[in-house]
Enzyme design. Structure first.
Site, PDB file in Angstrom:
ATOM      1  N   LEU A  64      44.191  52.663  33.190  1.00 21.78           N
ATOM      2  CA  LEU A  64      43.493  52.841  31.941  1.00 21.78           C
ATOM      3  C   LEU A  64      43.152  51.320  31.265  1.00 21.78           C
ATOM      4  CD1 LEU A  64      46.096  55.339  30.599  1.00 21.78           C
ATOM      5  CD2 LEU A  64      43.937  55.796  31.639  1.00 21.78           C
ATOM      6  N   CYS A  65      42.685  50.271  32.036  1.00 22.48           N
ATOM      7  CA  CYS A  65      42.618  48.925  31.616  1.00 22.48           C
ATOM      8  C   CYS A  65      41.064  48.663  31.474  1.00 22.48           C
ATOM      9  CB  CYS A  65      43.029  47.981  32.852  1.00 22.48           C
ATOM     10  SG  CYS A  65      42.912  46.265  32.213  1.00 22.48           S
ATOM     11  N   GLY A  66      40.774  47.785  30.465  1.00 25.30           N
ATOM     12  CA  GLY A  66      39.217  47.708  30.497  1.00 25.30           C
ATOM     13  C   GLY A  66      38.819  46.880  31.830  1.00 25.30           C
TER      14      GLY A  66
END
Length: 189
Positions: A64-66
């Site tokens: 769920l990281c950029g």
């Protein structure tokens, strides 16, 4: 006045001080990365000894990281360099921003199905602090100023089992610096 025995003892003691100091200051560990293993996301453990003599790119990941789209770049590196000996290993971690809260199935869905990852993926691991996986403690001892500060931090391990280069999260896997370092690690004998 010093006798020969005292002079020899003093000389020998002095000879070992730089080695001790170098290790205390973060110099090269005598244990290579190949001494470690990770539980796999699925299947048998991922033993780094199985890759001895070959470079490894070990990357802490999060779903769920950029930076999660870097999975695609890691797959691109795997496709480009695996026939020459490089192995890419993803190490999912929830250490930064709680961005890997999912189960094994959710991690697999992101890595394998969403990004088409075919390289090894470990089970979720801690990569920082006192509870860090032993590999990450080893890397922190070897390179204390280059520890993961966020997801998608990259350690390039050379054929000799020691850290050849480190790339922070913001450096994309397909960046020229990463590819150049991998090519050099593959060329080193």
């Amino acid at each position: 006045m010093m006798n020969r025995r005292t002079m020899l003892t003093a000389a020998l003691a002095g000879a070992f001080v730089p080695t001790t100091r170098a290790l205390a200051d973060g110099g090269m560990s005598r244990i290579p990365a190949h001494a470690y293993s990770f539980p796999a996301l699925a299947g048998d453990d991922i033993r780094l000894a199985a890759f001895a003599g070959k470079p490894l790119l070990i990357v802490n990941t999060a779903s769920l990281c950029g930076y999660t789209p870097q999975y695609a770049g890691l797959q691109e590196l795997w496709n480009e360099f695996r026939e020459r000996g490089l192995t890419v290993i993803a190490v999912p971690s929830n250490d930064f921003g709680g961005q890997e809260p999912g189960s094994t199935n959710e991690i697999s869905e992101t890595a394998h199905h969403q990004y088409g990852v075919t390289f090894p993926v470990t089970a979720k691991s801690v990569v920082t602090g006192a509870k860090a996986h032993p590999f990450y403690k080893w890397a922190a001892d070897a390179r204390p100023r280059e520890v993961p500060k966020w997801n998608f931090h990259k350690y390039l391990i050379g054929r000799d089992g020691y850290i050849a280069d480190v790339f922070p999260s913001a450096v994309a896997p397909t960046d020229t610096r990463v590819k150049t370092a991998i090519a050099k690690a593959l060329a080193d004998s």
